[in-house]
Enzyme design. Structure first.
Site, PDB file in Angstrom:
ATOM      1  N   CYS A 102       0.782  -1.089  -0.182  1.00 10.53           N
ATOM      2  CA  CYS A 102      -0.041   0.034   0.120  1.00 10.53           C
ATOM      3  C   CYS A 102       0.902   1.470  -0.036  1.00 10.53           C
ATOM      4  O   CYS A 102       1.840   1.301   0.887  1.00 10.53           O
ATOM      5  CB  CYS A 102      -1.004  -0.110   1.231  1.00 10.53           C
ATOM      6  N   CYS A 147       0.274   2.999   3.544  1.00  7.73           N
ATOM      7  CA  CYS A 147       0.932   2.681   5.012  1.00  7.73           C
ATOM      8  C   CYS A 147       1.815   1.137   4.918  1.00  7.73           C
ATOM      9  O   CYS A 147       2.090   0.872   5.786  1.00  7.73           O
ATOM     10  CB  CYS A 147      -0.515   2.230   5.719  1.00  7.73           C
ATOM     11  N   CYS A 173      -7.260  -0.993   1.204  1.00  9.64           N
ATOM     12  CA  CYS A 173      -6.287  -1.614   1.865  1.00  9.64           C
ATOM     13  C   CYS A 173      -6.843  -2.021   3.534  1.00  9.64           C
ATOM     14  O   CYS A 173      -7.703  -0.841   3.957  1.00  9.64           O
ATOM     15  CB  CYS A 173      -5.092  -0.478   2.178  1.00  9.64           C
ATOM     16  N   CYS A 202      -5.193   0.801   6.278  1.00  6.28           N
ATOM     17  CA  CYS A 202      -5.396   2.103   6.461  1.00  6.28           C
ATOM     18  C   CYS A 202      -6.731   2.787   5.730  1.00  6.28           C
ATOM     19  O   CYS A 202      -7.256   3.819   5.597  1.00  6.28           O
ATOM     20  CB  CYS A 202      -4.420   2.868   6.072  1.00  6.28           C
ATOM     21  N   CYS A 230      -8.336  -5.454 -10.497  1.00  2.00           N
ATOM     22  CA  CYS A 230      -8.052  -4.132 -11.314  1.00  2.00           C
ATOM     23  C   CYS A 230      -7.630  -3.086 -10.346  1.00  2.00           C
ATOM     24  O   CYS A 230      -8.404  -2.245  -9.534  1.00  2.00           O
ATOM     25  CB  CYS A 230      -9.325  -3.812 -12.094  1.00  2.00           C
TER      26      CYS A 230
END
Ligand SMILES: [Zn+2]
Length: 168
Positions: free
Chosen positions: A83, A86, A131, A134, A155
């Site tokens: 991510c 984070c 995510c 976060c 995607c």
């Protein structure tokens, strides 16, 4: 001298269609949803200061990057996609495949690190993914992925990801 010709080119992409920036009504709908408390929680001002402008609009405002613009689209190196907000590991390189859509695509996420939601941003139901640490928006998952494996097509906006090569 002569007629002017106007060419209008309308590009229609399958999946991840258009810009999915939420309108006012949908923003309000989101507010009414049950509050999820993420392990990494920051104020809007903190995210804005920390992320680049593009990262901010994709991760925090659920915008969609333009197709074929991600630096990670053609990346074939072995490693982990984390991510950009984070650093939570989200996808592995062995699950990345070429979907032809213009967005980095995966047939499987790293289990438990990606969470799902349903949105109607472009008028029909899609499964949004974000995510799990976060809450940063990543993209959408569709059922037209590789039949040989999971059948799923995650995607993903490349801007929402950072790549960590295995060699490091
Ligand atoms: Zn995150």
């Amino acid at each position: 001298m002569g007629k002017k010709l106007f060419w209008i080119v309308v590009l229609i992409f399958s999946g991840c269609k258009g810009i999915s920036q939420k309108n006012q009504n949908q923003m309000e709908e989101t507010k009414n949803k049950e509050e999820v408390v993420y392990e990494v929680t920051k104020t809007d001002a903190e995210w804005r200061a920390e992320l680049t402008e593009d990262e901010y609009y994709v991760l925090r405002k659920a915008a969609t990057e333009r197709p074929f613009t991600s630096e990670l689209l053609e990346n074939k190196d072995k490693g982990t996609y984390v991510c950009a907000g984070c650093a939570t590991p989200l996808f592995r390189s062995e699950n990345k495949y070429r979907s032809g859509t213009g967005w980095p695509s995966f047939d499987l996420e790293i289990e438990g690190n990606v969470a799902y939601d349903v949105d109607y941003d472009i008028g029909y139901k899609r499964t949004e993914e974000h995510c799990a640490t976060c809450g940063g928006h990543l993209g959408h998952v569709f059922d037209d992925g590789p039949r040989r494996t999971t059948g799923k097509r995650h995607c993903i906006n490349g801007i929402a990801l950072d790549f960590i090569p295995d060699s490091k």
